[in-house]
Design a protein around this motif. Sequence first.
Motif, PDB file in Angstrom:
ATOM      1  N   ASN B 120     -17.886 -12.673 -19.008  1.00  0.00           N
ATOM      2  CA  ASN B 120     -18.367 -13.692 -17.280  1.00  0.00           C
ATOM      3  C   ASN B 120     -17.147 -14.298 -16.619  1.00  0.00           C
ATOM      4  OD1 ASN B 120     -20.289 -11.637 -16.492  1.00  0.00           O
ATOM      5  ND2 ASN B 120     -21.632 -12.633 -18.342  1.00  0.00           N
ATOM      6  N   THR B 121     -16.584 -14.435 -17.390  1.00  0.00           N
ATOM      7  CA  THR B 121     -15.436 -15.819 -16.596  1.00  0.00           C
ATOM      8  C   THR B 121     -14.227 -14.132 -15.559  1.00  0.00           C
ATOM      9  OG1 THR B 121     -15.287 -16.611 -17.865  1.00  0.00           O
ATOM     10  CG2 THR B 121     -13.697 -17.503 -16.599  1.00  0.00           C
ATOM     11  N   SER B 122     -14.011 -14.684 -14.657  1.00  0.00           N
ATOM     12  CA  SER B 122     -12.997 -14.093 -13.197  1.00  0.00           C
ATOM     13  C   SER B 122     -11.773 -14.747 -13.646  1.00  0.00           C
ATOM     14  CB  SER B 122     -13.981 -14.297 -12.075  1.00  0.00           C
ATOM     15  OG  SER B 122     -13.299 -16.055 -11.600  1.00  0.00           O
ATOM     16  N   TYR B 123     -11.090 -13.810 -13.172  1.00  0.00           N
ATOM     17  CA  TYR B 123      -9.493 -14.086 -13.339  1.00  0.00           C
ATOM     18  C   TYR B 123      -8.906 -13.599 -12.090  1.00  0.00           C
ATOM     19  CZ  TYR B 123     -10.123 -15.738 -17.876  1.00  0.00           C
ATOM     20  OH  TYR B 123     -10.458 -16.751 -19.132  1.00  0.00           O
ATOM     21  N   ASP B 124      -7.552 -14.528 -11.671  1.00  0.00           N
ATOM     22  CA  ASP B 124      -7.333 -13.809 -10.255  1.00  0.00           C
ATOM     23  C   ASP B 124      -6.427 -12.236 -10.788  1.00  0.00           C
ATOM     24  OD1 ASP B 124      -8.411 -15.138  -8.267  1.00  0.00           O
ATOM     25  OD2 ASP B 124      -6.590 -16.984  -8.704  1.00  0.00           O
ATOM     26  N   PHE B 125      -5.162 -11.584 -10.360  1.00  0.00           N
ATOM     27  CA  PHE B 125      -4.854 -11.396 -10.241  1.00  0.00           C
ATOM     28  C   PHE B 125      -3.785 -11.572  -9.396  1.00  0.00           C
ATOM     29  CE2 PHE B 125      -7.728  -7.582 -10.983  1.00  0.00           C
ATOM     30  CZ  PHE B 125      -6.800  -6.699 -11.583  1.00  0.00           C
ATOM     31  N   VAL B 126      -2.359 -11.990  -9.860  1.00  0.00           N
ATOM     32  CA  VAL B 126      -1.273 -12.915  -9.212  1.00  0.00           C
ATOM     33  C   VAL B 126      -0.371 -11.911  -8.900  1.00  0.00           C
ATOM     34  CG1 VAL B 126       0.213 -14.762  -9.766  1.00  0.00           C
ATOM     35  CG2 VAL B 126      -2.035 -14.868 -10.191  1.00  0.00           C
ATOM     36  N   LEU B 127      -0.330 -11.605  -7.346  1.00  0.00           N
ATOM     37  CA  LEU B 127       0.737 -10.845  -6.818  1.00  0.00           C
ATOM     38  C   LEU B 127       1.918 -11.899  -6.798  1.00  0.00           C
ATOM     39  CD1 LEU B 127      -2.024  -9.447  -6.564  1.00  0.00           C
ATOM     40  CD2 LEU B 127      -1.329  -8.721  -5.009  1.00  0.00           C
ATOM     41  N   THR B 128       2.703 -11.409  -6.115  1.00  0.00           N
ATOM     42  CA  THR B 128       4.085 -11.285  -5.857  1.00  0.00           C
ATOM     43  C   THR B 128       4.279 -10.982  -4.553  1.00  0.00           C
ATOM     44  OG1 THR B 128       5.378  -9.663  -5.864  1.00  0.00           O
ATOM     45  CG2 THR B 128       5.485 -11.014  -7.521  1.00  0.00           C
ATOM     46  N   ALA B 129       4.734 -11.751  -3.409  1.00  0.00           N
ATOM     47  CA  ALA B 129       5.367 -11.735  -1.761  1.00  0.00           C
ATOM     48  C   ALA B 129       5.682 -10.264  -1.830  1.00  0.00           C
ATOM     49  CB  ALA B 129       6.144 -12.810  -1.560  1.00  0.00           C
ATOM     50  N   GLU B 130       6.184  -9.310  -2.719  1.00  0.00           N
ATOM     51  CA  GLU B 130       6.861  -7.613  -2.341  1.00  0.00           C
ATOM     52  C   GLU B 130       5.320  -7.109  -3.144  1.00  0.00           C
ATOM     53  OE1 GLU B 130      10.811  -5.190  -4.196  1.00  0.00           O
ATOM     54  OE2 GLU B 130       9.789  -7.614  -4.795  1.00  0.00           O
ATOM     55  N   GLU B 131       4.553  -7.812  -4.001  1.00  0.00           N
ATOM     56  CA  GLU B 131       3.773  -6.538  -4.332  1.00  0.00           C
ATOM     57  C   GLU B 131       2.241  -6.756  -2.725  1.00  0.00           C
ATOM     58  OE1 GLU B 131       3.289  -6.915  -8.718  1.00  0.00           O
ATOM     59  OE2 GLU B 131       2.627  -8.744  -8.198  1.00  0.00           O
ATOM     60  N   ILE B 132       2.589  -8.247  -2.540  1.00  0.00           N
ATOM     61  CA  ILE B 132       1.211  -8.063  -1.779  1.00  0.00           C
ATOM     62  C   ILE B 132       1.700  -6.988   0.093  1.00  0.00           C
ATOM     63  CG2 ILE B 132       0.993  -9.898   0.260  1.00  0.00           C
ATOM     64  CD1 ILE B 132       0.309 -11.930  -1.767  1.00  0.00           C
ATOM     65  N   SER B 133       3.040  -7.190  -0.095  1.00  0.00           N
ATOM     66  CA  SER B 133       3.405  -6.716   1.238  1.00  0.00           C
ATOM     67  C   SER B 133       3.071  -5.009   1.073  1.00  0.00           C
ATOM     68  CB  SER B 133       4.893  -6.997   1.623  1.00  0.00           C
ATOM     69  OG  SER B 133       5.802  -5.978   2.736  1.00  0.00           O
ATOM     70  N   PHE B 134       3.706  -4.715  -0.356  1.00  0.00           N
ATOM     71  CA  PHE B 134       3.900  -3.063  -0.772  1.00  0.00           C
ATOM     72  C   PHE B 134       2.466  -2.761  -0.300  1.00  0.00           C
ATOM     73  CE2 PHE B 134       3.305   0.396  -4.071  1.00  0.00           C
ATOM     74  CZ  PHE B 134       4.505   1.323  -3.166  1.00  0.00           C
ATOM     75  N   PHE B 135       1.149  -4.184  -0.826  1.00  0.00           N
ATOM     76  CA  PHE B 135      -0.346  -3.063  -1.168  1.00  0.00           C
ATOM     77  C   PHE B 135      -0.554  -3.435   0.630  1.00  0.00           C
ATOM     78  CE2 PHE B 135      -4.381  -3.922  -3.510  1.00  0.00           C
ATOM     79  CZ  PHE B 135      -4.981  -3.691  -2.225  1.00  0.00           C
ATOM     80  N   ASN B 136      -0.127  -4.033   1.945  1.00  0.00           N
ATOM     81  CA  ASN B 136      -0.157  -4.153   2.511  1.00  0.00           C
ATOM     82  C   ASN B 136      -0.063  -2.425   3.583  1.00  0.00           C
ATOM     83  OD1 ASN B 136      -1.589  -6.139   2.474  1.00  0.00           O
ATOM     84  ND2 ASN B 136       0.028  -7.941   3.165  1.00  0.00           N
ATOM     85  N   SER B 137       1.280  -2.586   3.290  1.00  0.00           N
ATOM     86  CA  SER B 137       1.850  -1.626   3.630  1.00  0.00           C
ATOM     87  C   SER B 137       1.411  -0.063   3.237  1.00  0.00           C
ATOM     88  CB  SER B 137       3.229  -0.594   4.102  1.00  0.00           C
ATOM     89  OG  SER B 137       3.691  -0.513   2.182  1.00  0.00           O
ATOM     90  N   TYR B 138       0.411  -0.376   2.501  1.00  0.00           N
ATOM     91  CA  TYR B 138      -0.450   1.224   2.002  1.00  0.00           C
ATOM     92  C   TYR B 138      -1.346   0.967   2.787  1.00  0.00           C
ATOM     93  CZ  TYR B 138      -3.205   3.941  -0.853  1.00  0.00           C
ATOM     94  OH  TYR B 138      -4.523   5.274  -1.624  1.00  0.00           O
ATOM     95  N   LEU B 139      -2.245  -0.243   2.874  1.00  0.00           N
ATOM     96  CA  LEU B 139      -3.441  -0.471   3.475  1.00  0.00           C
ATOM     97  C   LEU B 139      -3.207   0.101   4.695  1.00  0.00           C
ATOM     98  CD1 LEU B 139      -4.891  -3.813   2.543  1.00  0.00           C
ATOM     99  CD2 LEU B 139      -5.554  -1.729   2.576  1.00  0.00           C
ATOM    100  N   MET B 140      -1.438  -0.042   5.833  1.00  0.00           N
ATOM    101  CA  MET B 140      -1.716  -0.009   7.229  1.00  0.00           C
ATOM    102  C   MET B 140      -1.208   1.810   7.768  1.00  0.00           C
ATOM    103  SD  MET B 140      -2.468  -2.251   8.906  1.00  0.00           S
ATOM    104  CE  MET B 140      -1.683  -1.822  10.841  1.00  0.00           C
ATOM    105  N   ALA B 141      -0.945   2.336   6.162  1.00  0.00           N
ATOM    106  CA  ALA B 141      -0.078   4.057   6.388  1.00  0.00           C
ATOM    107  C   ALA B 141      -1.149   4.277   7.265  1.00  0.00           C
ATOM    108  CB  ALA B 141       0.732   3.909   5.022  1.00  0.00           C
ATOM    109  N   THR B 142      -0.557   5.307   8.689  1.00  0.00           N
ATOM    110  CA  THR B 142      -1.563   6.121   8.866  1.00  0.00           C
ATOM    111  C   THR B 142      -1.322   7.579   7.798  1.00  0.00           C
ATOM    112  OG1 THR B 142       0.372   6.272  10.325  1.00  0.00           O
ATOM    113  CG2 THR B 142      -0.819   4.894  11.531  1.00  0.00           C
ATOM    114  N   GLY B 143      -2.641   8.250   8.794  1.00  0.00           N
ATOM    115  CA  GLY B 143      -2.766   9.301   7.895  1.00  0.00           C
ATOM    116  C   GLY B 143      -2.949   9.079   6.492  1.00  0.00           C
ATOM    117  N   GLY B 144      -3.707  10.142   6.005  1.00  0.00           N
ATOM    118  CA  GLY B 144      -4.292  10.281   4.876  1.00  0.00           C
ATOM    119  C   GLY B 144      -4.979   9.499   4.158  1.00  0.00           C
ATOM    120  N   SER B 145      -5.802   9.127   2.982  1.00  0.00           N
ATOM    121  CA  SER B 145      -6.576   8.801   2.462  1.00  0.00           C
ATOM    122  C   SER B 145      -7.030   7.402   1.889  1.00  0.00           C
ATOM    123  CB  SER B 145      -7.414   9.226   0.755  1.00  0.00           C
ATOM    124  OG  SER B 145      -6.399   9.174   0.492  1.00  0.00           O
ATOM    125  N   LYS B 146      -7.790   6.594   2.352  1.00  0.00           N
ATOM    126  CA  LYS B 146      -7.377   4.980   0.996  1.00  0.00           C
ATOM    127  C   LYS B 146      -7.546   4.672   0.275  1.00  0.00           C
ATOM    128  CE  LYS B 146      -5.451   2.843   5.198  1.00  0.00           C
ATOM    129  NZ  LYS B 146      -4.315   3.795   5.765  1.00  0.00           N
TER     130      LYS B 146
END
Lengths: 295, 180
Positions: B120-146
């Motif tokens: 019951n102790t939560s831990y952060d996922f630590v993302l690099t700037a590159e990983e965040i950018s990659f994640f955001n590009s997936y969120l913003m990708a048009t078409g297809g499923s999310k």
Amino acid sequence: MKKRLVPILIALISVFQALSAGVDDVLSFISEENAEGYLRPLVTSLGLGLNSGLYHTAAVSEKFSFGISLRASVMLIPEDHKSFKPSTPAGYVSGTTSTVFGGEPGYSYGPDGYVSYPGGFDVAHMPIAFPQISLGYRGFELTSKFIPKQEIGEGKSEFYFYSFALKHEVSRYFRFLPLNAALQIGTGKIKFSDQLEFNNMVFNAIASKRFGIATLYGGLGYQHTAVDVNYTTKGDPDNADPLLHESRDINLNIRGDNGVGVTLGTMIKLTYFVLNIDYTYNSQSVLSTGLSLEF
Amino acid sequence: MKILKIIITFGVLASMFFMTGCDQFENFSVNVPLTITFNESTQNSTINRVESYDLDNNSVYNEYKDRIENFEFVEARYVVTEIDPADLTGDIVLTVRRDDEDGHVLFTAERTFDPETDLNTSYDFVLTAEEISFFNSYLMATGGSKVFWGEADITNIEGSSETKEVTVKVHLLLKAKGTL
């Protein structure tokens, strides 16, 4: 005058339509415990807006008088009206989140994941404009502003507003006074959407002094504005806030922060034309201006 | 002439009020929280569980998805909420992937689980700037499923009973902005 009024009215309804659509969407995802903190600054703003521009002098003609005016007010939203401390489920620590006028949506983390609150619309000042008419006779003046029923938005929500105020110049009984003085009482309603209905009362004590074509005026006012809120939450069993697990009908009455306020202003009268501008100090400051044709 | 100037000035000022108001109330900003839950029991010393999360099943996302103009990662955490037996230990690897042919990894985290301190102790996922950018590009990708694919890989499981059970939750917080 009619040509000028039509675009102004359309613009006014557009402002309310945008606001109404945004708030309606947001309410589906907010519990009753947090709707109050989220909406209260809007209640205050609309109350102040509805009560603005009700007077620009304490003087009322003994003879029959008639005036028609176009008024615009802007409520300046202070920083402390852009955030509030939300209620959180057990096990969560409450920070602050946006009111309807704030910006970024807040959240807190706890045993069931992220509890999220809606963002605001990043508003620094809230404009309102309306046509207004006044009729005066023997020291009494009735002022009214209204927009007839409209259907706005995709949901064809009913929208209208009206306001009436009756002013009486009391200095006519005290001729020795060096200035004009009047008392005013007003009431109004904004049917904002199917979810929000604002009711408003105002009492003003007004004083003014004429200097040639210019008049200085001021007033001490008390306002009471409240909104009846009726909405249905979406209901999401995965929501970390247990109050939002099921779809529920919410009925609330939220009171604004607009209580006692002070107004100072000046007007210039050139034949039948009157231009006035004033500033109201209240929980939100209001700048108001108007152009009138008075006979 | 003076009166005409006053009228024009007033009209311009009033118009400015209206235009500012219309623009402001058209922009929205909402958080989109989601949770991927892994629950598995085993009599072995390893668990591998894969779960998917389709954003189309998220009520907030569904309300706004046609009007989203900017969609971004805010933060993510994980927590072990239940274990059986109470002395269960193991090495946990959590991975969240894109829903594409190659299953590109969006982010991952590892932890050697100690029930004394980690339940019951939560831990952060630590993302690099590159990983965040990659994640955001997936969120913003048009078409297809999310859709997100989450994988919980737990090895070296030890505990005082033959059957071992564990529940792990991955909590993500996304933020959407757009015009009404």
